[in-house]
Design a protein around this motif. Structure first.
Motif, PDB file in Angstrom:
ATOM      1  N   MET A  25       0.816  -1.209   0.000  1.00 29.68           N
ATOM      2  CA  MET A  25       0.000   0.000   0.000  1.00 29.68           C
ATOM      3  C   MET A  25       0.855   1.266   0.000  1.00 29.68           C
ATOM      4  N   LEU A  26       1.959   1.248   0.750  1.00 30.15           N
ATOM      5  CA  LEU A  26       2.843   2.407   0.762  1.00 30.15           C
ATOM      6  C   LEU A  26       3.485   2.613  -0.605  1.00 30.15           C
ATOM      7  N   THR A  27       3.874   1.507  -1.236  1.00 29.04           N
ATOM      8  CA  THR A  27       4.475   1.601  -2.575  1.00 29.04           C
ATOM      9  C   THR A  27       3.474   2.137  -3.580  1.00 29.04           C
ATOM     10  N   TYR A  28       2.274   1.559  -3.552  1.00 23.54           N
ATOM     11  CA  TYR A  28       1.238   2.004  -4.494  1.00 23.54           C
ATOM     12  C   TYR A  28       0.843   3.450  -4.244  1.00 23.54           C
ATOM     13  N   THR A  29       0.660   3.799  -2.959  1.00 22.82           N
ATOM     14  CA  THR A  29       0.273   5.171  -2.620  1.00 22.82           C
ATOM     15  C   THR A  29       1.353   6.163  -3.042  1.00 22.82           C
ATOM     16  N   GLY A  30       2.612   5.800  -2.797  1.00 23.78           N
ATOM     17  CA  GLY A  30       3.712   6.681  -3.172  1.00 23.78           C
ATOM     18  C   GLY A  30       3.785   6.896  -4.673  1.00 23.78           C
ATOM     19  N   ILE A  31       3.686   5.784  -5.435  1.00 20.84           N
ATOM     20  CA  ILE A  31       3.730   5.888  -6.907  1.00 20.84           C
ATOM     21  C   ILE A  31       2.533   6.676  -7.420  1.00 20.84           C
ATOM     22  N   SER A  32       1.350   6.378  -6.869  1.00 17.08           N
ATOM     23  CA  SER A  32       0.137   7.063  -7.304  1.00 17.08           C
ATOM     24  C   SER A  32       0.216   8.558  -7.025  1.00 17.08           C
ATOM     25  N   LEU A  33       0.740   8.926  -5.848  1.00 22.50           N
ATOM     26  CA  LEU A  33       0.878  10.343  -5.503  1.00 22.50           C
ATOM     27  C   LEU A  33       1.829  11.049  -6.453  1.00 22.50           C
ATOM     28  N   ILE A  34       2.948  10.403  -6.759  1.00 21.30           N
ATOM     29  CA  ILE A  34       3.907  10.993  -7.701  1.00 21.30           C
ATOM     30  C   ILE A  34       3.257  11.199  -9.068  1.00 21.30           C
ATOM     31  N   LEU A  35       2.504  10.197  -9.526  1.00 24.27           N
ATOM     32  CA  LEU A  35       1.842  10.292 -10.829  1.00 24.27           C
ATOM     33  C   LEU A  35       0.762  11.369 -10.826  1.00 24.27           C
ATOM     34  N   ILE A  36       0.057  11.521  -9.704  1.00 26.06           N
ATOM     35  CA  ILE A  36      -0.955  12.576  -9.600  1.00 26.06           C
ATOM     36  C   ILE A  36      -0.292  13.949  -9.713  1.00 26.06           C
ATOM     37  N   LEU A  37       0.824  14.129  -9.007  1.00 25.64           N
ATOM     38  CA  LEU A  37       1.523  15.412  -9.046  1.00 25.64           C
ATOM     39  C   LEU A  37       2.075  15.697 -10.440  1.00 25.64           C
ATOM     40  N   ILE A  38       2.565  14.652 -11.109  1.00 29.01           N
ATOM     41  CA  ILE A  38       3.041  14.822 -12.498  1.00 29.01           C
ATOM     42  C   ILE A  38       1.877  15.234 -13.388  1.00 29.01           C
ATOM     43  N   HIS A  39       0.725  14.575 -13.194  1.00 28.89           N
ATOM     44  CA  HIS A  39      -0.480  14.911 -13.971  1.00 28.89           C
ATOM     45  C   HIS A  39      -0.846  16.387 -13.770  1.00 28.89           C
ATOM     46  N   GLU A  40      -0.908  16.824 -12.521  1.00 28.65           N
ATOM     47  CA  GLU A  40      -1.295  18.204 -12.243  1.00 28.65           C
ATOM     48  C   GLU A  40      -0.221  19.188 -12.701  1.00 28.65           C
ATOM     49  N   PHE A  41       1.045  18.772 -12.616  1.00 36.03           N
ATOM     50  CA  PHE A  41       2.115  19.652 -13.081  1.00 36.03           C
ATOM     51  C   PHE A  41       2.010  19.857 -14.587  1.00 36.03           C
ATOM     52  N   GLY A  42       1.467  18.863 -15.285  1.00 34.78           N
ATOM     53  CA  GLY A  42       1.201  19.028 -16.711  1.00 34.78           C
ATOM     54  C   GLY A  42       0.217  20.163 -16.948  1.00 34.78           C
ATOM     55  N   HIS A  43      -0.885  20.168 -16.174  1.00 35.33           N
ATOM     56  CA  HIS A  43      -1.865  21.253 -16.293  1.00 35.33           C
ATOM     57  C   HIS A  43      -1.228  22.600 -15.951  1.00 35.33           C
ATOM     58  N   ILE A  44      -0.416  22.611 -14.900  1.00 30.97           N
ATOM     59  CA  ILE A  44       0.212  23.863 -14.457  1.00 30.97           C
ATOM     60  C   ILE A  44       1.133  24.413 -15.543  1.00 30.97           C
ATOM     61  N   LEU A  45       1.957  23.543 -16.121  1.00 39.11           N
ATOM     62  CA  LEU A  45       2.866  23.992 -17.180  1.00 39.11           C
ATOM     63  C   LEU A  45       2.092  24.457 -18.413  1.00 39.11           C
ATOM     64  N   ALA A  46       1.002  23.756 -18.715  1.00 39.86           N
ATOM     65  CA  ALA A  46       0.225  24.108 -19.905  1.00 39.86           C
ATOM     66  C   ALA A  46      -0.374  25.506 -19.786  1.00 39.86           C
ATOM     67  N   ILE A  47      -0.947  25.814 -18.623  1.00 39.20           N
ATOM     68  CA  ILE A  47      -1.568  27.145 -18.483  1.00 39.20           C
ATOM     69  C   ILE A  47      -0.508  28.230 -18.301  1.00 39.20           C
ATOM     70  N   ARG A  48       0.624  27.865 -17.694  1.00 39.31           N
ATOM     71  CA  ARG A  48       1.710  28.840 -17.565  1.00 39.31           C
ATOM     72  C   ARG A  48       2.359  29.132 -18.916  1.00 39.31           C
ATOM     73  N   SER A  49       2.233  28.201 -19.867  1.00 41.59           N
ATOM     74  CA  SER A  49       2.780  28.452 -21.211  1.00 41.59           C
ATOM     75  C   SER A  49       2.076  29.633 -21.880  1.00 41.59           C
ATOM     76  N   TYR A  50       0.876  29.970 -21.397  1.00 45.98           N
ATOM     77  CA  TYR A  50       0.159  31.163 -21.864  1.00 45.98           C
ATOM     78  C   TYR A  50       0.314  32.327 -20.886  1.00 45.98           C
ATOM     79  N   ASN A  51       1.218  32.151 -19.906  1.00 40.19           N
ATOM     80  CA  ASN A  51       1.491  33.184 -18.903  1.00 40.19           C
ATOM     81  C   ASN A  51       0.242  33.549 -18.099  1.00 40.19           C
ATOM     82  N   LEU A  52      -0.600  32.542 -17.819  1.00 37.51           N
ATOM     83  CA  LEU A  52      -1.806  32.748 -17.022  1.00 37.51           C
ATOM     84  C   LEU A  52      -1.594  32.193 -15.616  1.00 37.51           C
ATOM     85  N   PRO A  53      -2.245  32.771 -14.600  1.00 33.51           N
ATOM     86  CA  PRO A  53      -2.063  32.302 -13.220  1.00 33.51           C
ATOM     87  C   PRO A  53      -2.837  31.013 -12.961  1.00 33.51           C
TER      88      PRO A  53
END
Length: 393
Positions: free
Chosen positions: A158-186
Motif C-alpha cells: 500500500m505504501l508503494t502504491y500510494t507513493g507511486i500514485s501520488l507521484i503520478l498525480i503530481l506529475i499529472h497536475e504539473f502538466g496542467h500547471i505547465l500548460a496554463i503557464r505556457s500562456y502566462n496565465l495564473p
C-alpha cells in the motif's frame, strides 16, 4: 435596493469575448467568468452607454422579437453575480471573491512552452495512439487488480502504491500547471474528491481568457504527461519481462495506476479532463447540468439543476452527452467491480487475518494498514464536507 424600469446602472469593469456559440463575460476584479447569449451582451453594452432600463428593454424587444425580453430579472441576476457597481447612483454592496492567488508565477512562460507547444501537443497525441497499439498487440499488458500486491507485506504494497500514485498525480497536475503557464496565465493547486478518490485539482479558470481551440491542450495536459510515462512503462515491461521481479512489479503498478485513471477520465457523469474537452469542443458549457436535467425524466434518482439554462441549439449535444453520461456510470461500476472491490477485499482480508494474531510478523502490518484506512476515510469525509461547504457558500 429598489430596482425599477426608471433605474440607471453602472457596472464593474468587465471584459467580453466571443466564444463558439455565445459570449464569455469576465469580471476583471474577481476573475469570475460567465457565459451569456448575444441579447445579454447587447443589454450590457446599452447599460454601459448610460441607457435607462425601460429604454433598454424596448430596444431589445425590437431587436429580438422572438425572445422573451425582461430586463429587470436580468439586472437582478447581474446584481447577484456582483457585476453591478451602482444603481441610481447608490453603491451596491456585494460579497465578492478575490482573485485566485498566483501560486505558480515563478514558472516562466518560456520554460512552460518547452513542454507545451504545437509540436509537443502532436507528440503527446501520437503517444496516446501508440499506447493503444501496445495494448491491442500485447493484451497481457492490460493490468490486473493483483498488480499492486508485489510484496508479502500488505503495508509495503500500500505504501508503494500510494507513493507511486501520488507521484503520478503530481506529475499529472504539473502538466496542467505547465500548460496554463505556457500562456502566462495564473493558476493554483487545490485538493478535492471524486467519488471515493482524493484528487488534486489545478485551477484552469483563467483559461477562459483563451480561444476555445487553445483550451483543449490545457485540459489534456495531465494525460499528456501520463502518456509519456505509460509509453516508457510499456516499453520497459516488454523489454525486460519478469527477469527483474521488483522492477517488473513497479512497472505493473505504474501501468495499473495510469490505466485506471485514464478509464476514470471517461466517466462523463463527473467533470473530468475529458469532460471539459468535450464541453469545449461542443461549445456547450453546462453539459453535465443540462444532461442531468434531461435524464431526470427517466432516472428519478438524478436531481434537476433549476439554475441551468438550456439553449435550443444545444439540445443535440445534450442528448448525445446523456448517452455518454449513462455509459460513464456503467464504466465506473465495472472499474469498481473488476479492480477496486477485489483489492479492498484482499486488503481487509489481510487485516482481519493478522489483526488477531499478535505473534505473526504481519500483526503490526495489519494495525498500520487499519490506521491508514481510517485516515483515508477521514480525508474523504473532509474533502466531501469542504465541497458541500463551498457549494453552500
Amino acid at each position: 435596493m429598489n430596482l425599477t424600469l426608471e433605474s440607471t446602472l453602472s457596472l464593474v469593469d468587465l471584459e467580453i469575448r466571443q466564444d463558439k456559440k455565445h459570449y464569455i463575460v469576465e469580471d476583471n476584479h474577481t476573475g469570475e467568468f460567465y457565459e451569456m447569449p448575444k441579447v445579454c451582451i447587447d443589454a450590457i453594452e446599452l447599460i454601459k452607454n448610460g441607457k435607462g432600463l425601460a429604454e433598454i428593454e424596448q430596444i431589445l424587444k425590437t431587436s429580438y422579437p422572438n425572445e422573451d425580453v425582461e430586463i429587470i430579472p436580468f439586472v437582478e441576476q447581474l446584481v447577484e453575480f456582483g457585476l453591478v457597481k451602482e444603481i441610481d447612483g447608490k453603491i451596491v454592496t456585494t460579497s465578492q471573491k478575490n482573485k485566485s492567488p498566483n501560486a505558480f508565477n515563478w514558472i516562466s512562460a518560456n520554460f512552460a512552452s518547452f513542454f507545451f507547444n504545437k509540436i509537443s501537443n502532436k507528440i503527446y497525441l501520437f503517444l496516446l495512439f501508440i499506447n493503444i497499439g501496445f495494448i491491442l498487440l500485447h493484451p497481457e499488458l492490460l493490468p490486473h487488480y493483483q498488480d499492486i500486491f508485489i510484496f508479502d507485506s500488505m503495508i509495503a504494497n500500500m505504501l508503494t502504491y500510494t507513493g507511486i500514485s501520488l507521484i503520478l498525480i503530481l506529475i499529472h497536475e504539473f502538466g496542467h500547471i505547465l500548460a496554463i503557464r505556457s500562456y502566462n496565465l495564473p493558476t493554483k493547486l487545490d485538493i478535492g474528491n471524486r467519488l471515493f478518490l482524493i484528487v488534486f485539482e489545478t485551477d484552469l479558470t483563467p483559461a477562459w481568457k483563451l480561444a476555445p481551440r487553445q483550451r483543449n491542450p490545457l485540459y489534456f495536459a495531465g494525460m499528456s504527461f501520463e502518456q509519456v510515462i505509460l509509453f516508457i512503462a510499456f516499453s520497459l515491461t516488454l523489454l525486460i519481462g519478469d527477469s527483474n521481479p521488483l522492477l517488473f512489479g513497479l512497472l505493473g503498478i505504474i501501468i495499473f495506476d495510469i490505466f485506471v485513471k485514464t478509464i476514470y477520465q471517461f466517466s462523463f457523469f463527473m467533470k473530468t479532463d475529458i469532460y471539459f474537452i468535450i464541453e469545449n469542443i461542443t461549445g456547450s458549457y453546462n453539459l453535465m447540468e443540462s444532461g442531468k436535467n434531461y435524464l431526470s425524466k427517466w432516472l428519478p434518482f438524478i436531481k434537476q439543476d433549476t439554475t441551468t439554462t438550456i439553449y435550443k441549439d444545444e439540445l443535440s449535444a445534450i442528448r448525445l452527452y446523456s448517452v455518454f453520461y449513462v455509459i460513464g456510470m456503467v464504466l465506473i461500476t465495472c472499474l469498481f467491480a473488476l479492480y477496486f472491490l477485489p483489492q479492498m477485499i484482499a486488503i481487509f482480508a489481510h487485516i482481519w487475518k493478522y489483526l488477531w494474531t499478535p505473534s505473526s510478523p504481519y500483526f503490526w502490518d495489519a494495525i498500520v494498514l487499519l490506521g491508514l484506512s481510517i485516515l483515508m476515510i477521514g480525508l474523504l469525509i473532509y474533502a466531501k464536507f469542504r465541497s458541500i461547504r463551498d457549494r453552500a457558500a
